[in-house]
Design a protein around this motif. Structure first.
Motif, PDB file in Angstrom:
ATOM      1  N   TRP A 237       3.577   4.750   8.605  1.00  0.00           N
ATOM      2  CA  TRP A 237       2.313   4.458   9.296  1.00  0.00           C
ATOM      3  C   TRP A 237       2.413   4.648  10.804  1.00  0.00           C
ATOM      4  O   TRP A 237       1.730   3.972  11.573  1.00  0.00           O
ATOM      5  CB  TRP A 237       1.834   3.039   8.959  1.00  0.00           C
ATOM      6  CG  TRP A 237       1.570   2.867   7.497  1.00  0.00           C
ATOM      7  CD1 TRP A 237       0.707   3.578   6.727  1.00  0.00           C
ATOM      8  CD2 TRP A 237       2.206   1.942   6.621  1.00  0.00           C
ATOM      9  NE1 TRP A 237       0.748   3.145   5.425  1.00  0.00           N
ATOM     10  CE2 TRP A 237       1.665   2.127   5.327  1.00  0.00           C
ATOM     11  CE3 TRP A 237       3.170   0.948   6.790  1.00  0.00           C
ATOM     12  CZ2 TRP A 237       2.048   1.391   4.230  1.00  0.00           C
ATOM     13  CZ3 TRP A 237       3.552   0.197   5.698  1.00  0.00           C
ATOM     14  CH2 TRP A 237       3.005   0.424   4.434  1.00  0.00           C
TER      15      TRP A 237
ATOM     16  N   VAL B 122       0.850  -1.191   0.000  1.00  0.00           N
ATOM     17  CA  VAL B 122       0.000   0.000   0.000  1.00  0.00           C
ATOM     18  C   VAL B 122       0.890   1.247   0.000  1.00  0.00           C
ATOM     19  O   VAL B 122       1.811   1.365   0.816  1.00  0.00           O
ATOM     20  CB  VAL B 122      -0.943   0.005   1.223  1.00  0.00           C
ATOM     21  CG1 VAL B 122      -1.781   1.285   1.245  1.00  0.00           C
ATOM     22  CG2 VAL B 122      -1.843  -1.226   1.216  1.00  0.00           C
ATOM     23  N   THR B 123       0.598   2.167  -0.904  1.00  0.00           N
ATOM     24  CA  THR B 123       1.442   3.352  -1.039  1.00  0.00           C
ATOM     25  C   THR B 123       0.634   4.514  -1.588  1.00  0.00           C
ATOM     26  O   THR B 123      -0.444   4.325  -2.182  1.00  0.00           O
ATOM     27  CB  THR B 123       2.635   3.056  -1.968  1.00  0.00           C
ATOM     28  OG1 THR B 123       3.525   4.172  -1.975  1.00  0.00           O
ATOM     29  CG2 THR B 123       2.179   2.801  -3.398  1.00  0.00           C
ATOM     30  N   ASP B 124       1.153   5.725  -1.401  1.00  0.00           N
ATOM     31  CA  ASP B 124       0.619   6.901  -2.081  1.00  0.00           C
ATOM     32  C   ASP B 124       1.344   7.069  -3.406  1.00  0.00           C
ATOM     33  O   ASP B 124       2.542   6.777  -3.507  1.00  0.00           O
ATOM     34  CB  ASP B 124       0.814   8.160  -1.239  1.00  0.00           C
ATOM     35  CG  ASP B 124       0.018   8.135   0.053  1.00  0.00           C
ATOM     36  OD1 ASP B 124      -0.874   7.274   0.192  1.00  0.00           O
ATOM     37  OD2 ASP B 124       0.302   8.982   0.929  1.00  0.00           O
TER      38      ASP B 124
ATOM     39  N   THR C 193      -3.377   0.273  -3.436  1.00  0.00           N
ATOM     40  CA  THR C 193      -2.886  -1.098  -3.252  1.00  0.00           C
ATOM     41  C   THR C 193      -2.256  -1.578  -4.552  1.00  0.00           C
ATOM     42  O   THR C 193      -2.935  -1.649  -5.593  1.00  0.00           O
ATOM     43  CB  THR C 193      -4.026  -2.036  -2.837  1.00  0.00           C
ATOM     44  OG1 THR C 193      -4.581  -1.585  -1.594  1.00  0.00           O
ATOM     45  CG2 THR C 193      -3.512  -3.463  -2.657  1.00  0.00           C
TER      46      THR C 193
ATOM     47  N   SER D 297      -3.984   8.496  -2.630  1.00  0.00           N
ATOM     48  CA  SER D 297      -3.554   7.962  -1.333  1.00  0.00           C
ATOM     49  C   SER D 297      -3.990   6.511  -1.159  1.00  0.00           C
ATOM     50  O   SER D 297      -5.067   6.105  -1.617  1.00  0.00           O
ATOM     51  CB  SER D 297      -4.137   8.804  -0.198  1.00  0.00           C
ATOM     52  OG  SER D 297      -3.716  10.139  -0.291  1.00  0.00           O
ATOM     53  N   GLY D 298      -3.160   5.749  -0.458  1.00  0.00           N
ATOM     54  CA  GLY D 298      -3.505   4.386  -0.062  1.00  0.00           C
ATOM     55  C   GLY D 298      -3.785   3.457  -1.218  1.00  0.00           C
ATOM     56  O   GLY D 298      -4.688   2.613  -1.143  1.00  0.00           O
TER      57      GLY D 298
ATOM     58  N   ASP E 120      -8.485  -4.931   8.357  1.00  0.00           N
ATOM     59  CA  ASP E 120      -7.901  -4.124   7.278  1.00  0.00           C
ATOM     60  C   ASP E 120      -6.636  -3.404   7.708  1.00  0.00           C
ATOM     61  O   ASP E 120      -6.020  -2.712   6.901  1.00  0.00           O
ATOM     62  CB  ASP E 120      -8.916  -3.113   6.749  1.00  0.00           C
ATOM     63  CG  ASP E 120      -9.409  -2.162   7.838  1.00  0.00           C
ATOM     64  OD1 ASP E 120      -9.010  -2.337   9.011  1.00  0.00           O
ATOM     65  OD2 ASP E 120     -10.208  -1.265   7.512  1.00  0.00           O
ATOM     66  N   ARG E 121      -6.260  -3.559   9.002  1.00  0.00           N
ATOM     67  CA  ARG E 121      -5.034  -2.923   9.467  1.00  0.00           C
ATOM     68  C   ARG E 121      -4.610  -3.552  10.780  1.00  0.00           C
ATOM     69  O   ARG E 121      -5.411  -4.146  11.488  1.00  0.00           O
ATOM     70  CB  ARG E 121      -5.197  -1.414   9.604  1.00  0.00           C
ATOM     71  CG  ARG E 121      -6.236  -0.944  10.557  1.00  0.00           C
ATOM     72  CD  ARG E 121      -6.542   0.538  10.352  1.00  0.00           C
ATOM     73  NE  ARG E 121      -6.974   0.812   8.990  1.00  0.00           N
ATOM     74  CZ  ARG E 121      -6.258   1.554   8.115  1.00  0.00           C
ATOM     75  NH1 ARG E 121      -5.112   2.072   8.463  1.00  0.00           N
ATOM     76  NH2 ARG E 121      -6.721   1.758   6.891  1.00  0.00           N
TER      77      ARG E 121
ATOM     78  N   PRO F 158      -1.802  -0.684   7.185  1.00  0.00           N
ATOM     79  CA  PRO F 158      -2.861  -1.275   6.353  1.00  0.00           C
ATOM     80  C   PRO F 158      -2.451  -2.652   5.831  1.00  0.00           C
ATOM     81  O   PRO F 158      -1.358  -2.827   5.297  1.00  0.00           O
ATOM     82  CB  PRO F 158      -3.003  -0.266   5.215  1.00  0.00           C
ATOM     83  CG  PRO F 158      -1.672   0.406   5.127  1.00  0.00           C
ATOM     84  CD  PRO F 158      -1.135   0.447   6.519  1.00  0.00           C
TER      85      PRO F 158
END
Length: 883
Positions: A755, A660-662, A698, A695-696, A859-860, A801
């Motif tokens: 995170w 998961v990344t921006d 996958t 953002s976020g 989810d996290r 995440p």
């Protein structure tokens, strides 16, 4: 070896045939022999130089700075040459035909840093200063015909007390002073009655726009004329301004009489109706200023042609820079003249490529640092409409050997270099500012590599600055002076004494590296407000700001840990972050007359072992090859160049650490869509500061093809990137806690700290300093020393995440023998993982230990580190999905 100058071809466009023979310029570029050493007898004409290598001028023997990778440059540890000292050049060339009665001058565009010149065994003279054009009268030493032997000894030794260059600026600086004849050399032959060549390397012509509007303009012209003949001479000087179509816009003729062996100056005013104004990058219109010396019989004995732009410039503390009476915000870069594989021996084509690159980015100004640059960059800046700050090499230090006051010879050298700078560049439309110093206000905060044997406590730069201010005002009252400061208004310890130097010049300039060397990135704007409040009547600019950016070093979170401004942790993404935050603050202050980012291109220095390079300052937004653009380049292009563009950042961070990344895209289009492996992630419009962020996101396991498409009124622009998420990395996530740049994993990809919320980052390693690498701590009980050396401490939390499932979470703790006892807790939701935990404190070298847990997540994964009797800490977090 001898070639007619292109200047003659230009003159032929506007001058009669007789004038074309008045001045003959011969380029001396090939056939030189060079010795990379000292040779005391090499000036003797019969000296045997047959074994010396043959070189072409421009030439330097120095090659400095290289990357630890194959991007951005070709220099290597095996090809660099950092030797500073003496070098010798010898050239055989024939006397030009029809030389009887001519005067001959040898013209050097630069020789670093001290040069001594002989012709046919006759010593012609010396020049002290490595950046200015200078000429020597070679008439008496020239042979009437046949072969001549030109010998030049150069010396670029680092100045030290009582050394051969102790009185030659610069004494120090964060850049390497290359040696050699690194700019062109020429033979200039004229009639005895000619435009004066003994004008501190200048053209002998001074033109100043006294007033200008779209209706009319007035130009004051002064011409120095020399009569080297044996009889008095009656002559006239014809001055004409010719437009781009070859028509005379204004002209006048001034009679003069000169005694034998004497010189004089004639002055005139040209009035131009309906002038074409030089309007910067929007319309850099240039006339030709043509000056002819006409003898009593009508023959033209000398002639010179110079491009000339009609414009007015002014600086206002509230309105900023005014070009032709209108606000014109200067957005520019600092510029050094070296490049990979060539050092300082660059060509006009190289400079033209640089100017084109900067215009592609949208820059409209250049700060020519930290010394006088050549005529090519000035000429090309004129033609491109780029406003220029010129500067002498008074950088940080002006004394050596513990002296409290500058030696008289050093003061004389500073004044001579400033006089040369002004005389040689005052006719350029682009030249707007005379810079008299850079960072002479360190006081006793002077960095160790700049100290020169003094502590700075009693060093007062103001007397020298006052003398330079007087020189500049005497030479050219039409332009303002400026200097760049480093230290006023910064927070130092109580033992630091900082001289206030800004009032010594007309304009203020601030070199400020908030978020890099000191402070936080957001401190820049308020700091500038404070400087303005101290001197509300002095126009202010930001003359340097920026950060290092390594092409092969990356981060997942620019806030993961403090940047290592002296060491390796200098990710490309952090450089972009500093420029993004700085530009927002600068744009909010329209009263700044200019902003010059530091720097346009990576450049050579010998005080740095940083990032992924050796002896390179990596603050350039373009690499040392002057071709490889970093992400920050495209940030400015999106904001400064209206041409539609999109750029996906992080392309060189291709092997990703996290699923998961921006994803960040610089785009100046009205709408930007991002595609991942063919599926749209949505469109974004009118992104703030031209920064669009998804953002976020996958990523897919394996290859991730990214395509950004920007829509605009004329169509669409596109950019692509390819990232990889390895299957093992998708299954096992490793967070290097407390690290801005993840350590090299033992056969796997680690991610930098991410995170998290709260806490602070620190390290067991001893940090790097100028030219000195960090000292790694020895850590037992692990094969991941680099990752475990850093840690997050305090009270903090992680919220990572992940897809729904069960995970094995391993927490690693590395502790040194100096750690103070104290327990803390680690929780995950309502579950306590570690209660009153105290990592093992070793008696000698640091040790690592691990604690493992199984956690079910939707989810996290939440991890809370709660300080107790001591601060909580963690060095590395492994999150492995269980099948």
């Amino acid at each position: 070896m001898m070639r007619s100058s292109g200047a003659l071809a230009l003159l032929a466009l506007a001058l009669p045939a007789a004038a074309q023979e008045a001045r003959v310029v011969t380029t001396l570029d090939t056939g030189w022999r060079f010795l990379n050493d000292d040779a005391p007898d090499a000036h003797v004409p019969t000296f045997d130089d047959a074994q010396w290598p043959v070189v072409s001028v421009p030439h330097t023997w120095n090659r400095v700075g290289y990357y630890h990778h194959a991007l951005g440059g070709t220099n290597s540890a095996e090809t660099v040459d950092k030797r500073q000292g003496a070098g010798w050049y010898r050239l055989h060339f024939p006397t030009p035909p029809a030389s009887a009665g001519k005067r001959h001058w040898l013209e050097f565009d630069a020789a670093s840093r001290v040069a001594k010149i002989w012709l046919n065994g006759t010593y012609l003279g010396e020049h002290r200063g490595g950046f200015s054009r200078f000429r020597l009268d070679a008439t008496a030493a020239m042979r009437a015909s046949g072969d001549n032997v030109l010998v030049v000894r150069v010396d670029n030794s680092q100045p030290k007390a009582d050394g051969p260059t102790a009185d030659v600026l610069p004494l120090t600086g964060d850049f390497f002073v290359h040696g050699g004849l690194y700019r062109p050399v020429r033979l200039v032959s004229t009639a005895p009655l000619h435009i004066d060549l003994a004008d501190f390397g200048g053209p002998g012509i001074r033109a100043t726009t006294a007033s200008a509007s779209t209706d009319n303009a007035s130009i004051d012209v002064a011409v120095r004329v020399a009569n080297d003949g044996t009889r008095p001479a009656k002559a006239s000087v014809r001055i004409a301004l010719v437009d781009a179509d070859g028509r005379e816009a204004a002209a006048t003729t001034v009679p003069t009489t000169l005694a034998a062996g004497k010189g004089g100056e004639v002055t005139a005013r040209l009035d131009v109706a309906k002038p074409h104004l030089w309007q910067g990058t929007t319309a850099p219109y240039l006339y030709d200023l043509i000056v002819q010396v006409v003898q009593a019989n009508g023959a033209i004995s000398d002639a010179l042609r110079q491009p000339y732009g009609i414009r007015t410039m002014a600086f206002d503390p509230d309105r900023g820079f005014l070009l032709n009476g209108q606000p014109y915000r200067l957005r520019g870069v600092g510029y050094h003249q070296d490049r990979d594989g060539k050092g300082w021996a660059i060509s006009r084509e190289d400079v033209a490529e640089d100017i084109a690159t900067l215009r592609e980015m949208g820059a409209n100004s250049i700060r020519l640092t930290h010394y006088q640059h050549g005529q090519d960059v000035h000429d090309l800046a004129n033609r491109a409409g780029m406003v220029v700050w010129d500067e002498i090499p008074l950088v940080s230090a002006w004394t050596l050997g513990g002296k409290r006051e500058a030696d008289p010879a050093l003061v004389a050298n500073a004044k001579a270099q400033l006089t040369e700078l002004i005389r040689q560049n005052e006719n350029h439309a682009a030249s707007a500012i005379w810079g008299i110093a850079n960072e002479v206000d360190f006081g006793n905060s002077l960095p160790a590599f700049l100290t020169g044997g003094t502590d700075g406590k009693e060093l007062d730069p103001l007397p020298l600055l006052a003398e330079l201010q007087a020189v500049a005002k005497r030479e050219d009252p039409s332009r303002p002076t400026a200097l760049a400061t480093c230290c006023e208004g910064r927070l130092f310890g109580s033992d630091i004494e900082i001289p206030i130097t800004a009032p010594a010049a007309d304009l203020g300039g601030a070199n400020r590296y908030f978020g890099w060397y000191f402070g936080a990135a957001g401190d820049l704007g308020p700091h500038l407000d404070g400087l303005r409040a101290k001197r509300p009547q002095q126009p202010l600019a930001v003359t340097e700001y920026g950060a290092g950016g390594a092409l092969t070093i990356h981060t997942d979170n620019v806030m993961g840990a403090p940047v290592d401004s002296r060491g390796a942790a200098q990710p490309e993404e952090y450089e972009s972050y500093i420029h993004e935050t700085a530009l927002a603050q600068l744009d909010a202050r329209p009263w700044l007359y200019a902003t010059w980012l530091w720097n346009s291109f990576d450049f050579a220095t010998t005080v740095r072992t940083e990032g992924d390079a050796q002896d390179i300052n990596t603050k350039g937004i373009i690499a040392y090859d002057h071709k490889t653009r970093k992400d920050a380049f495209y940030f400015y292009k999106a904001n400064w160049n209206p041409a539609p563009m999109v750029h996906i950042t992080g392309k060189r961070y291709a092997n990703r650490a996290y699923r998961v990344t921006d994803i960040k895209v610089y785009s100046n289009t009205s709408s930007t869509d991002l595609m991942l492996n063919g599926r749209s992630l949505g469109a974004k419009s009118d992104c703030p500061q031209k920064i669009c962020v998804w953002s976020g996101v996958t990523l897919d396991e394996g290859t991730n093809a990214l395509v950004a498409r920007g829509s605009h009124s004329g169509g669409m622009v596109e950019d692509q990137a390819a990232w990889t998420l390895a299957p093992e990395t998708a299954r096992v996530m490793v967070i290097d806690a407390g690290a801005l740049v993840a350590g090299k994993g033992n056969g796997r990809v680690l991610g930098s700290d991410n995170w998290f919320e709260g806490g602070s980052a620190t390290s067991l390693d001893t940090p790097a300093n100028y030219g000195k690498p960090s000292v790694p701590a020895e850590i037992g009980g692990t094969q991941e020393r680099d990752a475990l050396a850093t840690y997050r401490t305090g009270s903090f939390a992680y919220n990572v995440p992940v897809p729904a499932g069960r995970y094995r979470v391993t927490l690693w703790f590395a502790t040194s023998s100096t750690q103070q006892p104290g327990t803390f807790e680690v929780k995950s939701g309502n579950k306590t993982l570690l209660r009153q935990f105290q990592p093992t404190i070793p008696t000698e070298k640091a040790v690592a230990e691990a604690k493992r847990f199984t956690i079910a997540a939707q989810d996290r994964i939440a991890l809370d580190f709660v300080a107790g009797a001591g601060d909580a800490r963690v060095s590395m977090i492994e999150i492995e999905r269980l099948r």
